[in-house]
Design a protein around this motif. Sequence first.
Motif, PDB file in Angstrom:
ATOM      1  N   ASN A  59       0.682  -0.901  -0.007  1.00 20.41           N
ATOM      2  CA  ASN A  59       0.226  -0.105   0.018  1.00 20.41           C
ATOM      3  C   ASN A  59       1.394   0.828   0.012  1.00 20.41           C
ATOM      4  O   ASN A  59       1.439   1.543   0.982  1.00 20.41           O
ATOM      5  N   GLU A 126      -9.327   4.287  -7.225  1.00 21.45           N
ATOM      6  CA  GLU A 126      -9.143   3.288  -6.316  1.00 21.45           C
ATOM      7  C   GLU A 126      -8.668   2.598  -5.246  1.00 21.45           C
ATOM      8  O   GLU A 126      -9.110   2.353  -4.469  1.00 21.45           O
ATOM      9  N   LEU A 127      -7.399   2.814  -5.514  1.00 20.32           N
ATOM     10  CA  LEU A 127      -6.438   2.483  -5.111  1.00 20.32           C
ATOM     11  C   LEU A 127      -6.320   3.361  -3.609  1.00 20.32           C
ATOM     12  O   LEU A 127      -5.915   2.987  -2.351  1.00 20.32           O
ATOM     13  N   GLU A 129      -9.499   4.415  -2.200  1.00 20.92           N
ATOM     14  CA  GLU A 129     -10.300   3.803  -1.921  1.00 20.92           C
ATOM     15  C   GLU A 129      -9.738   2.657  -0.980  1.00 20.92           C
ATOM     16  O   GLU A 129     -11.037   1.807   0.308  1.00 20.92           O
ATOM     17  N   GLN A 130      -8.869   1.710  -1.794  1.00 19.23           N
ATOM     18  CA  GLN A 130      -8.423   0.744  -1.382  1.00 19.23           C
ATOM     19  C   GLN A 130      -7.661   0.996   0.214  1.00 19.23           C
ATOM     20  O   GLN A 130      -8.113   0.273   1.361  1.00 19.23           O
ATOM     21  N   HIS A 131      -6.550   1.876   0.645  1.00 22.12           N
ATOM     22  CA  HIS A 131      -6.627   2.269   1.662  1.00 22.12           C
ATOM     23  C   HIS A 131      -7.042   2.288   2.808  1.00 22.12           C
ATOM     24  O   HIS A 131      -6.365   2.404   3.875  1.00 22.12           O
ATOM     25  N   GLU A 134      -8.943  -0.316   4.286  1.00 22.11           N
ATOM     26  CA  GLU A 134      -8.176  -0.600   5.268  1.00 22.11           C
ATOM     27  C   GLU A 134      -7.857  -0.022   6.970  1.00 22.11           C
ATOM     28  O   GLU A 134      -7.597  -1.114   7.784  1.00 22.11           O
TER      29      GLU A 134
END
Length: 195
Positions: A59, A126-127, A129-131, A134
């Motif tokens: 990440n 998107e990256l 939102e993924q972070h 988490e």
Amino acid sequence: MVKIGCGGGCILQLHFTSALQSTTASVPNPILRTAMLCGAITGALCFAWVLFLYFSDNNPYGPKRTLADFFPPLAAIASQVMLRRYYQPDGPGLWKSIGVGLLTAFIGAVVSATAFYLFSRLTGPELIEQHLAEVYKLLESTKALYLKEANGLQQYEATLRNLARTPAEFAQDEFSKKLFFGVLISIPGGVFLRK
């Protein structure tokens, strides 16, 4: 100076100057040149770390990104050491030494933050939102620890509110952290390396 006999009584005299004993007269703006060089390299190294995290499936927004916070203090000290060579034998003095460290930290932070902003824009939301997913999961798992402390709920809510969510907020976070650590070391480094 070296004297060489060439026979028949003539003597050839050669004068050598050391490259390490250059003066400020021979190099215009040594403070700016040194700070630009060290700051640009530092910003590039910080961004290279982000790219390494991204391409190694880590990440790039997570806590491993903070390992690059060590580059600006090292660059500030390196710029102060490099500046000393222009001011031999007396040294640059306190203000020039501190100034080159501060300017190096500032330039490094600007380059790093700008590159991180462009990276965030190019990789898309998107990256991020993924972070954030988490981070929310991690905060949810530690919520009980927050609630055990006095004002724990307020601290928990403040942590949620202060999370970076946009490329500009991530770039601002990157800039402030890199600048803080660089400035923190520039002042004592400048005092120590002034001569």
